[in-house]
Design a protein around this motif. Structure first.
Motif, PDB file in Angstrom:
ATOM      1  N   VAL A 105     -24.283  17.868  -6.940  1.00 31.45           N
ATOM      2  CA  VAL A 105     -23.093  18.700  -6.713  1.00 31.45           C
ATOM      3  C   VAL A 105     -23.349  20.175  -6.995  1.00 31.45           C
ATOM      4  O   VAL A 105     -22.874  21.039  -6.276  1.00 31.45           O
ATOM      5  N   HIS A 106     -24.107  20.474  -8.049  1.00 31.29           N
ATOM      6  CA  HIS A 106     -24.333  21.854  -8.478  1.00 31.29           C
ATOM      7  C   HIS A 106     -25.757  22.268  -8.115  1.00 31.29           C
ATOM      8  O   HIS A 106     -26.679  22.087  -8.888  1.00 31.29           O
ATOM      9  N   HIS A 107     -25.913  22.815  -6.938  1.00 33.97           N
ATOM     10  CA  HIS A 107     -27.226  23.186  -6.414  1.00 33.97           C
ATOM     11  C   HIS A 107     -27.896  24.245  -7.287  1.00 33.97           C
ATOM     12  O   HIS A 107     -27.292  25.248  -7.644  1.00 33.97           O
ATOM     13  N   ASN A 108     -29.158  24.015  -7.602  1.00 34.09           N
ATOM     14  CA  ASN A 108     -29.962  24.950  -8.370  1.00 34.09           C
ATOM     15  C   ASN A 108     -30.954  25.602  -7.402  1.00 34.09           C
ATOM     16  O   ASN A 108     -31.883  24.956  -6.920  1.00 34.09           O
ATOM     17  N   LYS A 111     -34.623  25.311  -8.419  1.00 33.10           N
ATOM     18  CA  LYS A 111     -35.239  23.982  -8.449  1.00 33.10           C
ATOM     19  C   LYS A 111     -34.375  23.010  -7.645  1.00 33.10           C
ATOM     20  O   LYS A 111     -33.665  22.182  -8.215  1.00 33.10           O
ATOM     21  N   PRO A 112     -34.435  23.086  -6.319  1.00 31.18           N
ATOM     22  CA  PRO A 112     -33.617  22.198  -5.499  1.00 31.18           C
ATOM     23  C   PRO A 112     -34.012  20.735  -5.716  1.00 31.18           C
ATOM     24  O   PRO A 112     -35.194  20.416  -5.800  1.00 31.18           O
ATOM     25  N   ILE A 113     -33.016  19.876  -5.839  1.00 26.30           N
ATOM     26  CA  ILE A 113     -33.278  18.452  -6.043  1.00 26.30           C
ATOM     27  C   ILE A 113     -33.365  17.708  -4.719  1.00 26.30           C
ATOM     28  O   ILE A 113     -33.968  16.653  -4.616  1.00 26.30           O
ATOM     29  N   PHE A 114     -32.786  18.271  -3.685  1.00 29.25           N
ATOM     30  CA  PHE A 114     -32.618  17.502  -2.470  1.00 29.25           C
ATOM     31  C   PHE A 114     -32.656  18.407  -1.250  1.00 29.25           C
ATOM     32  O   PHE A 114     -32.017  19.451  -1.231  1.00 29.25           O
ATOM     33  N   GLU A 115     -33.416  17.992  -0.252  1.00 29.87           N
ATOM     34  CA  GLU A 115     -33.481  18.692   1.022  1.00 29.87           C
ATOM     35  C   GLU A 115     -33.277  17.678   2.133  1.00 29.87           C
ATOM     36  O   GLU A 115     -33.384  16.470   1.908  1.00 29.87           O
ATOM     37  N   ILE A 116     -33.002  18.133   3.332  1.00 31.90           N
ATOM     38  CA  ILE A 116     -32.675  17.236   4.437  1.00 31.90           C
ATOM     39  C   ILE A 116     -33.758  16.187   4.677  1.00 31.90           C
ATOM     40  O   ILE A 116     -33.457  15.026   4.935  1.00 31.90           O
TER      41      ILE A 116
END
Length: 147
Positions: A105-108, A111-116
């Motif tokens: 929910v809270h994009h960093n 340090k992105p946790i998730f990409e397409i």
């Protein structure tokens, strides 16, 4: 798999049957005090699970647990979610679930946790996390029999 394809009917039914079994097993024959709000959210989470919307399941699981515990255990609208979960959830890994949900929910930006591409390449891991999340949600809903 196309991102917006209809869910596979066989997978949907297999997941639905599994959910029904887990819900039946969680009930021990007693009555339960449940939050209408949390059950309404849970139904939507079930649809997300059957559809394979794994991230939605993780995000919704914390909301369902929060709504349920807030209304049935804490009776407190003001308590923060982290404190609510740590004080009223009877089980392990609740902090893992809250932190995973927060990462989604809270994009960093640093340090992105998730990409397409992760959606396509990490389906097994995402499904495992969603399955654990829904099991934790079921545990929360049925943690206080006989009320």
């Amino acid at each position: 798999m196309d991102l917006l394809d209809y869910p596979n009917r066989e997978n949907w039914q297999k997941r639905r049957d599994w959910l029904d079994t887990e819900l039946e097993n969680a009930q021990t024959g007693f009555s339960y005090l449940v939050s209408d709000h949390s059950i309404a959210l849970f139904i939507d989470m079930e649809i997300a699970f059957c559809s394979g919307a794994w991230i939605s399941v993780v995000i919704m699981s914390v909301s369902v647990i929060d709504a349920h515990l807030r209304e049935t255990e804490a009776m407190d609208n003001k308590i923060g979610t982290a404190k609510l979960l740590s004080e009223y959830y009877e089980g392990e890994d609740i902090d893992w679930l809250r932190q995973l949900r927060n990462k989604y929910v809270h994009h960093n930006l640093d340090k992105p946790i998730f990409e397409i591409n992760d959606w396509y390449s990490n389906q097994e891991q995402l499904e495992l996390e969603a399955t654990k999340a829904i099991l934790m949600t079921i545990k929360a809903i049925f943690q206080s029999p006989g009320t």
